[in-house]
Design an enzyme around this catalytic site. Structure first.
Site, PDB file in Angstrom:
ATOM      1  N   LYS A 246     -30.093  31.851  27.944  1.00 50.33           N
ATOM      2  CA  LYS A 246     -30.141  33.177  28.544  1.00 50.33           C
ATOM      3  C   LYS A 246     -29.433  34.220  27.693  1.00 50.33           C
ATOM      4  CE  LYS A 246     -30.467  31.495  33.295  1.00 50.33           C
ATOM      5  NZ  LYS A 246     -29.853  31.483  34.653  1.00 50.33           N
ATOM      6  N   ARG A 247     -28.631  33.774  26.761  1.00 54.15           N
ATOM      7  CA  ARG A 247     -27.923  34.717  25.891  1.00 54.15           C
ATOM      8  C   ARG A 247     -28.780  35.155  24.716  1.00 54.15           C
ATOM      9  NH1 ARG A 247     -24.316  30.888  27.480  1.00 54.15           N
ATOM     10  NH2 ARG A 247     -24.812  29.574  25.704  1.00 54.15           N
TER      11      ARG A 247
END
Length: 643
Positions: free
Chosen positions: A251-252
């Site tokens: 998700k980063r």
């Protein structure tokens, strides 16, 4: 037994592409087996779970077409069931209360690190006495609930993707926490591994399909299934989605939520098609298919073990294929929100036919829906800025005359169709005796401000329907649209006796649309006998130079149009010249004393050999006769293979 699978996202963030791909594989397997696809929301993380994330997950799955057969089921509404199952394990002696403080756990890990050991719980409170428990309770220590894991236990299962997988209990980090800390006899918030197993048992899940990063959890959960005395479901651990460097896509990273792909202009059909190929390959290597088509062929024996790298180019290509196959009506429906978000004046109902024509025009050039913003901008704005290329094109000689002629022809049209536009271009080309390319480039530059873009004729028709074409051409020419005169024009007075007539009769100049002029323009000048002024002579010279400038184009066009006849004539001339040279050479050779007798001797020798070879024996005479017959058959066209 009916196949029942589930997707269980956690609402601690937007629907991630990794979770969505897992949902795709679950959906495909369920539909391939005629089973059920269940949605469960694992929202037991009270601190990080958000209702907006839950809604994003539901919207994303719906947008992708991954409709569920049951659910959504929320874990936060099932806490009492989880606590009841935890108590069952405690009563069986398979779980216990652990009073170890956070500080004690830190000291334990530091000591393990100093001994180069992997961090793990040392099970120090597994066998507390009644007095020790009372002492900790009196101190007010909260207790977590831990599930017992024996170090010498080996956990083995047959993974649908990876085959046989085994783990040793000693590699699982010690006794597992299944409920958070709570004071007294209470049971805190149940944790992931416990809640997942209880839910899967309660929902009668037959296959657990998820990413390979859950393999260690699977070993722990199998022990919990056995502790509850129920059948263990089958497991399938799919490959992770990797970034370009081969690391797990998290998700980063820049690529994250499904809603972001939607905002970038990807179609749900294309995105779900691409996600299907991230780790699975169809048996016929087909690349474009619907979910239903993929479900008919889906099986885990074609799911790869290795990670799948995310490829933007492949996703763009798949998306473009879906866009190019879409009807103008459906494409318009997709593009209306894109145009509206860009701030373009769009009337979805009243102007629908025009919008559908625009969609049909730009559709073949789209890779993503958002590409339509730039491709269609010139059709929504009143004015366009000229690019450097377009400005340079309009500065070329003849460009202004082309646009003036186009405007003149438009005055006689109450409407404009593609055929009308083609006809105007032809007429202007003949009227001004210029190349069609000049007309097309000048017109595109004046109408769109660019030299490249969608089909010019269709673009012109669309601009005409919005009454933008003449306005833009007048602006380029700096013409007052109402008065119809050039604003910067300074006409010079002429007298009849000084007038010089330069006639270029266009009727004698047939011009093909895509070729050069085939006839050099005729020039006639009428000059008064009283003489001409320097200005008049200069004007004559200018027009003569313009006419002479046609000469290279004329020669080029003439050669193109008459290439075959010119080639034939050239070959004939070359053959005649070659024959004449050969005759001359023979005449020279005959003049040399020794050459002629030598030729005669050679001829006599060949004649003697021929008579000896073919006339003195019956066999050779027959052979000669056969050869003569073959030659006759070839000449008459009746030749057939000799048996």
């Amino acid at each position: 037994m009916t196949v029942r699978v589930r997707i269980a996202p956690s609402p601690t963030g937007n629907l991630h592409i990794g979770t969505a791909r897992t949902a795709v594989f679950n959906w495909l397997f369920a539909h391939n087996q005629g089973g059920q696809f269940i949605l469960r929301v694992e929202d037991t993380d009270e601190e990080r779970s958000r209702p907006e994330f839950t809604q994003n997950i539901l919207d994303g799955l719906t947008w992708l077409g991954l409709n569920w057969d049951a659910g959504p089921v929320f874990q936060s509404k099932r806490l009492d069931l989880y606590r009841e199952r935890v108590k069952t394990l405690i009563d069986k002696g398979l779980a216990y209360r652990c009073y170890t403080t956070a500080e004690e756990l830190d000291e334990m890990r530091e000591a393990q690190k100093a001994r180069n050991q992997a961090p793990r719980y040392d099970n120090r409170h597994r066998n507390l006495t009644v007095d020790e428990i009372a002492k900790f309770e009196a101190e007010g220590r909260p207790s977590v609930i831990r599930f017992k894991i024996e170090d010498d236990r080996e956990i083995v299962w047959n993974d649908l993707v990876r085959g046989e997988v085994s783990w040793r209990g000693s590699d699982l980090g010690g006794d597992m926490v299944i409920a958070r800390g709570s004071s007294g006899a209470g049971i805190g918030m149940p944790l992931y591994n416990l809640a997942v197993v209880v839910d899967d048992i309660d929902m009668r899940i037959t296959q657990v399909i998820r990413g390979e990063d859950h393999i260690a959890n699977t070993a722990k959960q199998i022990l919990l299934y056995e502790a509850f005395d129920v059948a263990v479901p089958e497991f399938a651990h799919t490959p992770l989605i990797l970034d370009i460097s081969g690391k797990k896509l998290s998700k980063r990273d820049n690529v994250t939520g499904i809603s972001e792909f939607q905002a970038m202009g990807f179609l749900p059909e294309a995105l779900v098609n691409y996600m299907t190929l991230l780790g699975w390959s169809p048996p016929d290597n087909q690349e474009l298919f619907t979910l239903d088509e993929a479900a008919k062929q889906f099986s885990f024996d074609r799911v790869n073990k290795a990670g799948a790298k995310f490829d933007w180019d492949k996703l763009d290509w798949i998306n473009s294929q879906y866009l190019h196959q879409m009807s103008p009506e459906n494409l318009t429906e997709k593009l209306i929100p894109v145009w509206q978000q860009a701030g373009y004046p769009v009337d979805p109902e009243g102007n629908r036919p025009w919008l559908e024509q625009l969609s049909a025009l730009i559709g073949p050039s789209l890779t993503r829906l958002t590409d339509a913003v730039e491709l269609s901008r010139m059709f929504f704005v009143d004015e366009v800025e000229l690019s450097d290329e377009a400005a340079a094109e309009l500065e070329k000689e003849g460009a202004s005359q082309v646009l003036e002629a186009v405007i003149g022809h438009l005055k006689s049209h109450e409407s404009l169709t593609a055929a009308d536009a083609q006809d105007i271009i032809k007429q202007v080309t003949k009227q001004l005796n210029v190349k069609k390319g000049l007309v097309m480039r000048s017109l595109r530059a004046g109408l769109t401000g660019e030299l490249h873009g969608p089909d010019l004729i269709q673009s012109w028709v669309l601009l005409y329907q919005r009454e933008l074409d003449k306005t833009r051409l007048h602006k380029v020419l700096k013409v007052d649209e109402q008065e119809g005169s050039t604003l910067t024009q300074n006409p010079e007075p002429e007298t009849s006796q000084d007038k010089i007539v330069v006639e270029i009769p266009t009727s004698e100049i047939p011009v093909d649309e895509m070729s050069e002029p085939s006839t050099v323009p005729a020039v006639t000048t009428g000059i008064p006998k009283t003489g001409a002024t320097n200005e008049q002579l200069e004007r004559i010279g200018k027009q003569v130079r313009e006419i002479l400038s046609y000469l290279p184009d004329y020669v080029t066009g003439f050669v193109k149009e008459n290439q075959r006849p010119l080639t034939t004539v050239g070959l004939l001339i070359a053959a005649l010249v070659s024959l004449r040279v050969l005759v001359a050479v023979l005449e020279v050779l005959n003049g040399i004393p020794l050459v002629q007798p030598t030729f005669e001797i050679v001829g006599m020798a060949y004649s003697g050999w021929f008579i000896y070879r073919y006339l003195l024996s019956a066999t050779t005479r027959k052979e000669l006769s056969v050869k003569v017959e073959e030659i006759k058959e070839q000449i008459t066209g009746n030749h057939s293979p000799n048996p």
